[in-house]
Enzyme design. Structure first.
Site, PDB file in Angstrom:
ATOM      1  N   LYS A 250       0.773  -1.310   0.109  1.00 10.91           N
ATOM      2  CA  LYS A 250       0.091  -0.004  -0.090  1.00 10.91           C
ATOM      3  C   LYS A 250       0.980   1.299   0.117  1.00 10.91           C
ATOM      4  CE  LYS A 250      -4.126   1.487   2.802  1.00 10.91           C
ATOM      5  NZ  LYS A 250      -5.004   0.620   3.808  1.00 10.91           N
ATOM      6  N   GLU A 256       9.768  -5.713   4.448  1.00  8.91           N
ATOM      7  CA  GLU A 256       9.982  -7.113   4.081  1.00  8.91           C
ATOM      8  C   GLU A 256       9.682  -7.118   2.396  1.00  8.91           C
ATOM      9  OE1 GLU A 256       7.967  -6.583   6.764  1.00  8.91           O
ATOM     10  OE2 GLU A 256       8.381  -7.460   8.169  1.00  8.91           O
ATOM     11  N   GLY A 310      -5.476  -4.062   4.642  1.00  8.27           N
ATOM     12  CA  GLY A 310      -4.645  -4.946   4.208  1.00  8.27           C
ATOM     13  C   GLY A 310      -5.166  -6.272   4.092  1.00  8.27           C
ATOM     14  N   ARG A 311      -5.744  -6.633   5.349  1.00  3.88           N
ATOM     15  CA  ARG A 311      -6.274  -7.902   5.413  1.00  3.88           C
ATOM     16  C   ARG A 311      -7.921  -8.075   4.847  1.00  3.88           C
ATOM     17  NH1 ARG A 311      -5.914  -5.411  10.162  1.00  3.88           N
ATOM     18  NH2 ARG A 311      -7.821  -4.989  11.455  1.00  3.88           N
ATOM     19  N   GLU A 397      -6.127 -10.486  13.771  1.00  2.00           N
ATOM     20  CA  GLU A 397      -5.404  -8.963  13.506  1.00  2.00           C
ATOM     21  C   GLU A 397      -6.604  -8.177  14.042  1.00  2.00           C
ATOM     22  OE1 GLU A 397      -2.087  -8.084  11.061  1.00  2.00           O
ATOM     23  OE2 GLU A 397      -3.467  -6.828   9.938  1.00  2.00           O
ATOM     24  N   HIS A 428      -6.292 -36.809  11.605  1.00  2.00           N
ATOM     25  CA  HIS A 428      -5.201 -37.662  11.900  1.00  2.00           C
ATOM     26  C   HIS A 428      -4.023 -36.722  12.648  1.00  2.00           C
ATOM     27  CE1 HIS A 428      -6.361 -41.298   9.767  1.00  2.00           C
ATOM     28  NE2 HIS A 428      -7.173 -40.621   8.927  1.00  2.00           N
ATOM     29  N   LYS A 553       8.101  -4.134  15.031  1.00  2.00           N
ATOM     30  CA  LYS A 553       8.745  -3.506  13.898  1.00  2.00           C
ATOM     31  C   LYS A 553       9.679  -2.340  14.488  1.00  2.00           C
ATOM     32  CE  LYS A 553       4.988  -3.187  10.708  1.00  2.00           C
ATOM     33  NZ  LYS A 553       4.091  -2.206   9.960  1.00  2.00           N
TER      34      LYS A 553
HETATM   35  C1  LIG Z   1      -7.611   1.321   9.662  1.00  2.00           C
HETATM   36  O1  LIG Z   1      -6.740   2.335  10.003  1.00  2.00           O
HETATM   37  C2  LIG Z   1      -5.286   1.733  10.256  1.00  2.00           C
HETATM   38  C3  LIG Z   1      -4.322   2.757  10.631  1.00  2.00           C
HETATM   39  O2  LIG Z   1      -4.799   3.133  11.902  1.00  2.00           O
HETATM   40  C4  LIG Z   1      -4.895   1.187   8.869  1.00  2.00           C
HETATM   41  O3  LIG Z   1      -3.614   0.602   8.867  1.00  2.00           O
HETATM   42  C5  LIG Z   1      -5.949   0.154   8.298  1.00  2.00           C
HETATM   43  O4  LIG Z   1      -5.589  -0.325   7.195  1.00  2.00           O
HETATM   44  C6  LIG Z   1      -7.483   0.559   8.276  1.00  2.00           C
HETATM   45  N1  LIG Z   1      -8.385  -0.377   8.141  1.00  2.00           N
HETATM   46  C7  LIG Z   1      -9.361  -0.457   7.305  1.00  2.00           C
HETATM   47  C8  LIG Z   1      -9.849  -1.873   7.239  1.00  2.00           C
HETATM   48  O5  LIG Z   1      -9.234   0.210   6.329  1.00  2.00           O
END
Ligand SMILES: *[C@@H]1O[C@H](CO)[C@@H](O)[C@H](O)[C@H]1NC(C)=O
Ligand SMILES: *[C@@H]1O[C@H](CO)[C@@H](O)[C@H](O)[C@H]1NC(C)=O
Ligand SMILES: *[C@@H]1O[C@H](CO)[C@@H](O)[C@H](O)[C@H]1NC(C)=O
Ligand SMILES: *[C@@H]1O[C@H](CO)[C@@H](O)[C@H](O)[C@H]1NC(C)=O
Ligand SMILES: CC(=O)N[C@H]1CO[C@H](CO)[C@@H](O)[C@@H]1O
Length: 605
Positions: A250, A256, A310-311, A397, A428, A553
């Site tokens: 982003k 990394e 990110g997630r 997270e 298993h 970090k």
């Molecule tokens: C919310 O804000 C944080 C920074 O505090 C950012 O890193 C994160 O990606 C944001 N989350 C979303 C779902 O946009």
């Protein structure tokens, strides 16, 4: 009484709409509000519905799932179907009363309003003052979803169209590498959300017949870990002449990812010359300045936005670009449509038929009232082998927080420990603990139609039926268990009876998908994303930030400086505690070889 002043801060009256759409007005005692922050600082655990559930769980503990399962009216009311997906939550330790009480809890948490706020682009990520709009990433072209008063859907589609066009050029061979060869292999460099989501979808599509056909003679690999071993693994057997590298970050500063990107840039320019970089590397980022500085043509950068976490980014260019290069945009578009179908369902369906809401409430029930700390994700599908690792990030997270959204320390645990493996492999491995050791609620995920059916003449059932026999059997084994009386009747010797007894009463839920094509994979993803949001909304935390990843970090950057000073100038290790000083010193001594820092080394593949 309805005529109470709703302005009085000390005796708040709460209006809410219950899942059956009756308007209710009730008085829910809450502590006095603090100063007028963005949200009320009331903790959910101070509300009446929470306290009510605390009492109610003691009653439920007196019942065994065996008995709850015998009530067919109850069980009948605990299945929900939507768009081909069947959810059966009858093996939860709940009765119909519990469900009503959970809906009351949802009202106290203003769940409906929080969901609406997310969809209407309000800045629910308050620690960074941002909207959270991953639902916009998969909205159809004509939908309107606004962030800061601007409809973001046209921007989303501008990028999707660009990906569709670019991936087609690469796939058809009209975009070629520096030596004129078509690019048939892709390495996507990224970590965390830039890696786990796309990897999950890639793994799931790999054996889908349609996707497989579209991916003929192409390879998609991921490079995430800063470990040079991961670099070696990702380039083994690939030729830089036919490889395209996507750098996914982003900010374009992720430590990394950027080191790995520089390493692959070196790999390409060593083989093909520095001018080859522009042909062999593209970016997914919001920072075009840094992209250009790196040597990538900013025209080959694919954007996303600060309202994509990110997630939650697999439906943005982060996932859509690598997946479209591998499978073609039309397959990926089906994946987006599957997710969009659940987005609509989550937004508009009354709670008692709303799959993500039910799942989220049941998780809160398990974690906060039963105190079960973990959840096992058990897909009976090898194609979903990377699903649990992805959900680990999305869930832990998002909800692994210690304070409420207003910064008040939580007097209860939020979040859960997620882990899982595809069945039957898990059986298993760790199912022993689940059956006779600790209680771990389980998500069983099954698929009606296999991606790759096999039937051997002479076998009693097809291979997929064999797999699914386990999917159907395990939840009952967990719920019912096996009593000493049953064992006695089977003439089991006395001394073995305690060992062969299964206590049962272990909750699970079953999710049955019609098949596992791109559309279904999108549905499954969105169900879990929203379920996790529901949990966070109820607990009253910010599920969308992740400050917990920062401290490590910043300490690493102090170590990085030290390693450089010690290697380059022989300076002693300073400023660390005794333990860390000893470990770093040992590491430096055992690896002396400072001369090797004078020239570039790439993995010896
Ligand atoms: C919310 O804000 C944080 C920074 O505090 C950012 O890193 C994160 O990606 C944001 N989350 C979303 C779902 O946009
Ligand atoms: C949050 O962002 C909006 C617009 O993006 C801005 O008007 C507002 O002042 C910001 N609030 C804070 C607390 O920074
Ligand atoms: C890009 O990154 C640079 C360096 O970190 C920063 O100064 C700049 O503001 C960023 N630009 C954008 C658009 O984020
Ligand atoms: C709680 O219940 C549901 C239903 O079994 C289960 O799928 C889920 O994993 C459990 N949640 C937690 C957090 O343990
Ligand atoms: C004595 C000493 O140097 N203590 C340090 C141990 O490590 C922590 C974390 O880096 C430092 O905060 C201490 O100052």
């Amino acid at each position: 009484m309805v005529t109470d002043s709703i302005d009085s801060l000390n005796t708040p009256v709460v209006f809410y709409i219950d899942p059956f759409r009756r308007i209710q007005i009730s008085r829910i005692p809450v502590p006095e509000r603090k100063s007028n922050s963005m949200a009320s600082s009331t903790l959910i655990s101070d509300t009446e519905p929470w306290k009510d559930l605390k009492g109610h769980v003691e009653e439920i503990k007196q019942t065994h799932l065996r008995d709850l399962m015998d009530d067919s009216t109850r069980c009948k009311s605990m299945t929900v179907e939507f768009d081909g997906i069947l959810l059966d939550y009858s093996r939860q330790r709940i009765d119909q009363d519990t469900r009503e009480k959970l809906f009351r809890l949802a009202e106290a948490a203003r769940l409906k309003q929080k969901i609406d706020n997310m969809y209407s682009g309000e800045h629910i990520n308050i620690t960074e003052n941002r909207s959270v709009l991953h639902v916009a990433l998969r909205a159809p072209r004509d939908k309107v979803i606004c962030s800061d008063g601007k409809n973001v859907v046209p921007d989303v589609w501008k990028v999707l169209d660009k990906i569709s066009e670019f991936s087609e050029r690469v796939r058809s061979g009209s975009w070629v590498g520096a030596t004129g060869k078509a690019l048939k292999d892709v390495i996507a460099v990224g970590i965390g959300g830039s890696f786990l989501g796309p990897l999950f979808v890639h793994a799931a599509l790999q054996t889908d017949p349609e996707a497989m056909e579209c991916a003929r003679a192409r390879q998609l690999r991921f490079l995430a870990n800063v470990d040079p071993v991961d670099v070696a693994r990702s380039i083994t057997g690939l030729n830089p002449e036919t490889t395209l590298v996507i750098v996914v970050s982003k900010t374009f500063t992720t430590a990394e990812t950027m080191l790995n990107a520089r390493t692959l840039r070196e790999w390409i320019s060593t083989a093909l010359g520095p001018q080859a970089v522009a042909k062999h590397m593209v970016a997914v980022s919001t920072n075009l300045t840094l992209v250009e500085k790196f040597g990538i043509d900013p025209n080959n950068a694919f954007a996303f936005w600060d309202w994509v976490g990110g997630r939650y980014s697999v439906c943005s260019a982060v996932g859509v670009l690598p997946l479209s290069l591998q499978y073609g945009f039309s397959v990926v578009h089906k994946f987006l449509k599957g997710a969009a179908s659940i987005d609509d369902h989550f937004h508009s369906t009354p709670f008692e038929k709303n799959i993500p809401v039910l799942l989220g409430l049941l998780s809160v029930w398990n974690v906060s009232f039963f105190g079960y700390p973990a959840r096992a994700i058990l897909p009976y599908s090898q194609a979903l082998e990377k699903f649990a690792p992805h959900i680990q990030q999305v869930s832990m997270e998002s909800n692994g927080k210690g304070v409420s959204i207003d910064g008040v320390p939580l007097p209860f645990e939020a979040g859960e420990i997620d882990f899982g493996e595809p069945g039957t492999n898990g059986q298993h491995s760790f199912y022993q603990l689940i059956h006779q050791g600790r209680v771990i609620p389980c998500d069983f995920i099954g698929v009606v139609k296999s991606q790759q059916p096999v039937y051997l003449k002479g076998e009693m059932v097809s291979n997929h039926d064999e797999l699914m026999s386990n999917f159907f059997a395990q939840p009952d084994a967990l719920a019912y268990g096996k009593t000493p009386e049953q064992l006695l009747r089977e003439n089991v010797p006395n001394h073995l009876i305690p060992h062969k007894t299964f206590p049962g009463n272990r909750p699970s839920l079953s999710l049955l998908l019609p098949s596992l094509n791109a559309y279904n994979i999108g549905q499954l993803l969105a169900i879990y994303e929203h379920r996790i949001a529901v949990e966070g909304f109820i607990w009253g935390i910010n599920s969308f930030d992740q400050w917990g990843v920062e401290l490590g970090k910043s300490l690493a950057s102090q170590v990085r400086k030290q390693l450089h000073l010690s290697r380059a100038k022989g300076e002693p290790v300073e400023g660390f505690n005794f333990s860390t000083t000893t470990l770093i010193t040992k590491y430096l001594e055992a690896q002396s070889g400072i001369s090797s820092y004078e020239s570039t080394h790439l993995p010896k593949i």
